[in-house]
Design a protein around this motif. Structure first.
Motif: not given
Length: 224
Positions: A142-170
């Motif tokens: 889960i990536l929440s909106v307040p965390e920012g849209h740049d998190k995949p750039l800062k935490y590459p491993l987390m986003f590379s091993i996940t099957d689904v990214v849930i964008i919460n707090k839209i």
């Protein structure tokens, strides 16, 4: 309401976590159990998302939950009270992740008879949990909106091993500098196959799509 069971998780004694994770996956598959490893930062809304999703699914499939934290049983109690499904708390003894053997110890504390789906709510952070295979069937984060849209750039491993990214707090997107097109682009840079599901755990928007995806995954795994 009965007290939830608390299990003290000990550090893995297996040197090769990957082998143990594969073995656990095979064992769970043989029992017809789908294990979802759910990861995120603290405060992203994991528990609230779980409650909404479980309540949407619990009449269709049998669900159990493992809540992993360094201490306390707050989340396990909340899940049990809000959903009524089997819920246990895992204490990691200060460790910021679970590995396959630690997950196995948690699984052993569940009654898996007639359970289709086990959801592991991993310890909250975007670094350590991504480094250790838990033996899960699928990984979600889960990536929440307040965390920012740049998190995949800062935490590459987390986003590379996940099957689904849930964008919460839209529901709070109008109040934050969050670009859905950008986060989609950045996620696909790390993992072209990752599915992206925008939701609001607070309002319930998108929960049906998340529940449908998870139900489809569980049924597909059982058919193989």
């Amino acid at each position: 309401m009965d007290e939830v069971r608390v299990i003290e998780i000990k550090k893995s004694v297996f040197a090769d976590n990957s082998i143990d994770a594969d073995n656990l996956r095979k064992e769970l598959k043989s029992k017809g159990v789908f294990l979802l490893n759910l990861m995120s930062s603290p405060g992203s809304g994991k528990t609230t998302t779980l409650i909404k999703t479980i309540n949407s699914l619990k009449e269709k499939i049998n669900i159990a939950v493992m809540e992993a934290d360094i201490d306390s049983d707050v989340d396990a109690v909340k899940i049990k009270e809000a959903t009524g499904v089997q819920s246990i708390q895992l204490h990691t003894g200060g460790m910021c992740h679970l590995d396959a053997e630690m997950t196995r110890q948690g699984i052993s504390g569940l009654d898996l008879d007639n359970v289709d789906l086990v959801i592991l709510e991993n310890v909250g952070n975007l670094v350590c949990p991504a480094e250790f295979d838990t033996g899960s069937t699928k990984n979600a984060m889960i990536l929440s909106v307040p965390e920012g849209h740049d998190k995949p750039l800062k935490y590459p491993l987390m986003f590379s091993i996940t099957d689904v990214v849930i964008i919460n707090k839209i529901d709070v997107m109008p109040y934050f500098d969050f670009d859905m097109d950008k986060v989609t682009e950045f996620v696909k840079m790390r993992n072209p196959n990752a599915k992206i599901i925008p939701i609001s755990a607070k309002t319930g928007e998108g929960i049906d799509k998340l529940a449908d995806w998870l139900l489809e995954q569980v049924k597909e795994a059982k058919s193989k």
